[in-house]
Design an enzyme around this catalytic site. Structure first.
Site, PDB file in Angstrom:
ATOM      1  N   LYS A   1      29.767  -5.649  17.090  1.00 34.79           N
ATOM      2  CA  LYS A   1      29.933  -6.959  16.449  1.00 34.79           C
ATOM      3  C   LYS A   1      29.261  -6.962  15.075  1.00 34.79           C
ATOM      4  O   LYS A   1      29.865  -7.333  14.065  1.00 34.79           O
ATOM      5  CB  LYS A   1      29.296  -8.035  17.337  1.00 34.79           C
ATOM      6  CG  LYS A   1      29.240  -9.407  16.701  1.00 34.79           C
ATOM      7  CD  LYS A   1      28.362 -10.346  17.527  1.00 34.79           C
ATOM      8  CE  LYS A   1      28.242 -11.696  16.871  1.00 34.79           C
ATOM      9  NZ  LYS A   1      29.508 -12.451  16.879  1.00 34.79           N
TER      10      LYS A   1
ATOM     11  N   LYS B   1      45.717 -14.816  25.345  1.00 39.50           N
ATOM     12  CA  LYS B   1      44.867 -14.306  26.421  1.00 39.50           C
ATOM     13  C   LYS B   1      45.482 -13.119  27.160  1.00 39.50           C
ATOM     14  O   LYS B   1      46.666 -13.108  27.438  1.00 39.50           O
ATOM     15  CB  LYS B   1      44.601 -15.427  27.427  1.00 39.50           C
ATOM     16  CG  LYS B   1      43.469 -16.326  27.010  1.00 39.50           C
ATOM     17  CD  LYS B   1      43.492 -17.609  27.785  1.00 39.50           C
ATOM     18  CE  LYS B   1      43.035 -17.397  29.191  1.00 39.50           C
ATOM     19  NZ  LYS B   1      41.578 -17.258  29.321  1.00 39.50           N
TER      20      LYS B   1
ATOM     21  N   ILE C   1      36.227 -36.617  19.322  1.00 39.73           N
ATOM     22  CA  ILE C   1      36.269 -35.891  20.610  1.00 39.73           C
ATOM     23  C   ILE C   1      34.869 -35.603  21.150  1.00 39.73           C
ATOM     24  O   ILE C   1      34.720 -35.137  22.270  1.00 39.73           O
ATOM     25  CB  ILE C   1      37.109 -34.611  20.456  1.00 39.73           C
ATOM     26  CG1 ILE C   1      38.484 -34.942  19.869  1.00 39.73           C
ATOM     27  CG2 ILE C   1      37.307 -33.882  21.779  1.00 39.73           C
ATOM     28  CD1 ILE C   1      39.301 -35.946  20.671  1.00 39.73           C
TER      29      ILE C   1
ATOM     30  N   HIS D   1      40.480 -26.864  13.049  1.00 40.96           N
ATOM     31  CA  HIS D   1      40.311 -25.424  12.840  1.00 40.96           C
ATOM     32  C   HIS D   1      40.495 -25.056  11.377  1.00 40.96           C
ATOM     33  O   HIS D   1      40.327 -23.900  11.001  1.00 40.96           O
ATOM     34  CB  HIS D   1      41.295 -24.641  13.709  1.00 40.96           C
ATOM     35  CG  HIS D   1      41.010 -24.797  15.167  1.00 40.96           C
ATOM     36  ND1 HIS D   1      41.823 -25.517  16.003  1.00 40.96           N
ATOM     37  CD2 HIS D   1      39.976 -24.364  15.920  1.00 40.96           C
ATOM     38  CE1 HIS D   1      41.301 -25.515  17.219  1.00 40.96           C
ATOM     39  NE2 HIS D   1      40.188 -24.819  17.193  1.00 40.96           N
TER      40      HIS D   1
ATOM     41  N   CYS E   1      40.047 -31.920  18.157  1.00 40.34           N
ATOM     42  CA  CYS E   1      38.962 -31.415  19.019  1.00 40.34           C
ATOM     43  C   CYS E   1      37.633 -31.856  18.399  1.00 40.34           C
ATOM     44  O   CYS E   1      37.607 -32.628  17.438  1.00 40.34           O
ATOM     45  CB  CYS E   1      39.068 -29.891  19.140  1.00 40.34           C
ATOM     46  SG  CYS E   1      37.998 -29.182  20.415  1.00 40.34           S
TER      47      CYS E   1
HETATM   48  N1  GLN Z   1      33.363 -32.735  23.576  1.00 39.12           N
HETATM   49  C1  GLN Z   1      33.493 -31.412  23.074  1.00 39.12           C
HETATM   50  C2  GLN Z   1      33.258 -31.412  21.573  1.00 39.12           C
HETATM   51  O1  GLN Z   1      33.599 -32.329  20.928  1.00 39.12           O
HETATM   52  C3  GLN Z   1      34.851 -30.849  23.367  1.00 39.12           C
HETATM   53  C4  GLN Z   1      34.974 -29.418  22.929  1.00 39.12           C
HETATM   54  C5  GLN Z   1      36.234 -28.747  23.383  1.00 39.12           C
HETATM   55  O2  GLN Z   1      37.171 -29.372  23.808  1.00 39.12           O
HETATM   56  N2  GLN Z   1      36.326 -27.443  23.273  1.00 39.12           N
HETATM   57  O3  GLN Z   1      32.743 -30.476  21.021  1.00 39.12           O
HETATM   58 ZN    ZN Z   2      38.862 -29.526  22.397  1.00 36.94          ZN
END
Ligand code: GLN
Ligand code: ZN
Length: 759
Positions: A19, A115, A434, A697, A729
């Site tokens: 790594k 995956k 999120i 992202h 996210c």
């Molecule tokens: N609650 C988490 C965050 O906001 C959700 C992360 C995820 O879905 N990978 O970081």
């Molecule tokens: Zn997420």
């Protein structure tokens, strides 16, 4: 004599040397030559670590991914790579879009990553089209072979088989991948000739698709490929792993190869049939050590069933781990923080190979020759079986007493929605996030200092409170409707909960490659899971005390906690999952009692747990969804339950998703232009949905217009009354300078949408 071998060794290095070497190279801080030296040194060390075995794998080492290595080996890199670049630069361009950030090399779009079967390892998807041709580029493999020979070991090259290689790839123009088989097999034939010239006797050729449901075309492709390769002068060990052969069993036994490897852990029930069906001149390799978990093998129990097989097969029996050891950490001896008792139950890659050697000695020279090893092993195995730290009768009794009603809400969604609307009085297109907000350097440093004992408990708590306060203030300023505390106290969404649950252990160096230079360190579930005390209530209530708006409580769901941990092998996964579900249920109820009326339970990894065979999906979905529901549904109608999933393929599991009956589900959609909502529309998904409108992202900040447009597209599919506006996210990997304008745009867009709606 029984022959021992290994299917593959972890590449990353005991201390993640690979790594660090890769990342330094990518940053432009070291040369190709320096990187190559690290690779060579790791290969040497790894062969050394395996030198008790009869046959050692060569070709399993990779700078990024062995499927991408196969693409290179057969001259199948996408045409967008910079043709003037050298081989390694080309390789990294496909792997990650660019080789060195500092170099003049061009950037291209990286190969897609997905995956590897049901593991958490990700491979680079080979790309094909009707014009794809193959040609042999074996210099790298041959040089590894000569390195290994210089070390005096018996080499068994490991290659991915042609049919699995095609199966794993993607046709870019919808042409039939199988039309490429003949040409590909011709290159494999050349490779086998070249290996024969090197004096190689055995080649391990992996066809992991043998444990999946194959239609006739693919079954036929296997026949076609191996009847051609049969002409090669080397012996082939056809290798399957991760599951049972089932309807492919006869095919696997009858393909014209010199030997077959069967995963005797996951396909234990098939051993006898395979022995019966295998022609008497063929070798049978049994994968007797679990290559997917970190538990010690019960040596005596293994010998009990293996000895009669050895008596029957004699020299025809080979033994190995069930699959490549890529999926387990390198060496348990590196651990010095694990509790002694728990440590005595574990085996990482190096220890697993020791076990293999002990079993071989027992078979070859009699059990008594390894009496001491067996006694020590039996002691560890028994201590684990009987330990009061593993077995908690209260937890077991509680799981046993689970009744179906535990999984259900008191009323239907329609009734709950009315009550919740009265209670929260949220506007149309409510906005939320999120869970996590940027994990700044300050946060990471404070956590580290706290961990090292340099920051007092009290000061760390105060630091976190200040972070929460800041995050709430920011959300007020932005104008969001449903707030979060920001998750500053969490390093990882599973580890954070694992550390507070009984039955969990954590390694220091238990790294497993996830993709490229990225590794994960899954926590270890060793015992019955219980929750000694509330885990998140203090943070959530503190955050709620700072705002008149609802603050969402934030939890990780039982299925995700399970799927991102190393799990027990002494009880079904479903049972462990139910134990976690009860612990999370208690947390949900404590949050509710503490006045937190919106609670989100993340199930980011629900989909990942799907079995390899579709015929087994429903069984998994049944217990997984029930576990989630047990965790979520012990609340009153007024409490609003959210769930979150950060992927976009719902088509084949939409029924299970609807079954979860969350009041609100937030999902990743921004890149798909809302098209993936089609499945929710077609299914007539009944509850509320927050389709992501901010691609977290990417460093790009979405504009108000883009968000409005996305939400309009969403409302063509889902009635506006049931839509939420939120990012894809969590925001932990982003910076505040991006997050603030992006969320502000989201809030503005949602106001525009509210006002533009016909009365
Ligand atoms: N609650 C988490 C965050 O906001 C959700 C992360 C995820 O879905 N990978 O970081
Ligand atoms: Zn997420």
């Amino acid at each position: 004599m029984v022959t021992t071998h290994n299917l593959g060794f972890p590449r990353i290095g005991k201390n993640r040397e690979l790594k660090f070497a890769l990342e330094s190279f990518w940053r432009g801080q070291s040369s190709q030559q320096q990187l190559q030296q690290v690779g060579q040194a790791l290969r040497q060390t790894h062969w050394q670590a395996q030198n008790k075995l009869d046959l050692l794998p060569v070709g399993d080492f990779s700078f990024y991914d062995h499927v991408l290595d196969t693409s290179v080996l057969f001259g199948n890199l996408p045409s967008r790579v910079d043709e003037h670049a050298n081989d390694l630069d080309k390789y990294f361009q496909v792997a990650r879009g660019q080789s060195q950030s500092a170099s003049a090399c061009q950037q291209i779009s990286a190969g897609e990553m997905t995956k590897w079967f049901d593991t958490n390892y990700h491979y680079i998807v080979p790309e094909f089209d009707a014009d794809t041709t193959f040609s042999l580029h074996a210099s790298r493999l041959l040089s590894h072979i000569s390195e290994a020979k210089q070390q005096g070991i018996t080499v068994k090259p490991v290659i991915l088989g042609p049919v699995s290689y095609l199966w794993l790839g993607k046709s870019k123009d919808d042409s039939n991948k199988l039309d490429l088989l003949d040409d590909l097999v011709a290159s494999y034939e050349q490779l086998l000739l070249a290996l024969d010239k090197e004096g190689i006797e055995w080649v391990q050729i992996d066809e992991p698709i043998l444990v999946t449901e194959l239609d006739q075309k693919w079954q036929h492709a296997l026949k076609q490929a191996y009847f051609s390769l049969n002409k090669a002068p080397v012996k082939l060990l056809l290798t399957s792993y991760f599951g049972e052969l089932k309807e492919n069993l006869h095919l696997a036994c009858e393909l014209p190869v010199a030997g077959l490897h069967l995963d005797a852990i996951n396909a234990f029930a098939e051993i006898t049939s395979v022995i019966d069906w295998l022609a008497p001149h063929k070798i049978l390799s049994l994968g007797i050590i679990n290559g997917r978990n970190i538990w010690k093998t019960d040596l005596n129990a293994t010998l009990d069933w293996l000895e009669p097989i050895y008596a029957r097969l004699k020299d025809r029996l080979w033994i190995a781990p069930s699959c490549s050891l890529l999926h387990v950490p390198v060496d348990l001896d590196s651990e010095n923080d694990l509790d002694d008792e728990v440590q005595s139950w574990l085996a990482f890659a190096v220890q697993k190979l020791d076990e293999l050697s002990i079993i071989a000695t027992a078979l070859n020279e009699g059990r008594e020759t390894v009496a001491e090893e067996r006694v020590l092993n039996a002691f560890a195995v028994q201590s684990r079986q009987n330990s009061s730290r593993v077995h908690n009768s209260k937890v077991k009794a509680r799981v046993k007493a689970i009744e179906p009603a535990l999984a259900n809400r008191q009323s239907s969604y329609q009734q709950r929605a009315k009550i919740q609307q009265q209670h929260f009085n949220l506007p149309l297109f409510p906005t939320t996030t999120i869970g996590s907000f940027p994990q700044t350097t300050d946060i990471r440093q404070a956590r580290k200092r706290y961990r090292l004992g340099k920051l007092a408990e009290k000061d760390y708590q105060q630091f976190l409170k200040d972070e929460i306060k800041f995050t709430i203030e920011q959300q007020h300023a932005i104008g969001l409707d449903v707030l979060v505390h920001g998750e500053a106290e969490r390093n990882d969404m599973v580890e954070y909960f694992g550390q507070q649950l009984d039955g969990y252990a954590f390694s220091q160096f238990g790294w497993v490659q996830s993709y490229g230079s990225r590794c994960v360190k899954p926590p270890i579930i060793y015992g019955d899971i219980s929750r000694p005390k509330p885990m998140t209530v203090e943070w959530a209530t503190y955050a709620q005390s700072l705002s008149d708006k609802p603050v969402k409580g934030m939890l990780t769901g039982p299925v995700t906690i399970l799927n991102w941990s190393f799990v027990r092998d002494d009880q079904p996964r479903s049972q462990t999952c139910q134990q976690i579900a009860l612990a999370i249920r208690d947390e949900v109820q404590d949050l509710e009692r503490a006045g937190i009326n919106i609670i989100q339970i993340d199930e980011a990894a629900l989909r990942e747990g799907l079995p390899l065979r579709k015929s087994q999906w429903q069984g998994y979905l049944d217990w997984a969804v029930t576990s989630y529901k047990i965790s979520a549904n012990g609340v009153s109608d007024q409490t609003q339950i959210h769930t979150h999933m950060c992927y976009s393929e719902f088509n084949d599991i939409i029924k299970a998703i609807a079954n979860m009956d969350a009041d609100v589900i937030t999902i990743e959609t921004s890149r798909s232009d809302m098209e993936l909502l089609d499945v929710f529309k077609e299914f007539d998904y009944p509850n509320e949905i927050g389709p992501g409108v901010y691609d977290i992202h990417s460093p790009n900040i979405p504009t108000v217009e883009q968000i409005v447009l996305l939400m309009k597209k969403a409302s063509q599919r889902i009635p506006a009354e049931r839509l939420w506006v939120n990012p894809d996210c969590g925001l932990k990997t982003r910076g505040w300078q991006e997050v603030k304008p992006a969320l502000t745009a989201m809030v503005t867009a949602s106001r525009i949408l509210r006002n533009s709606l016909p009365e």
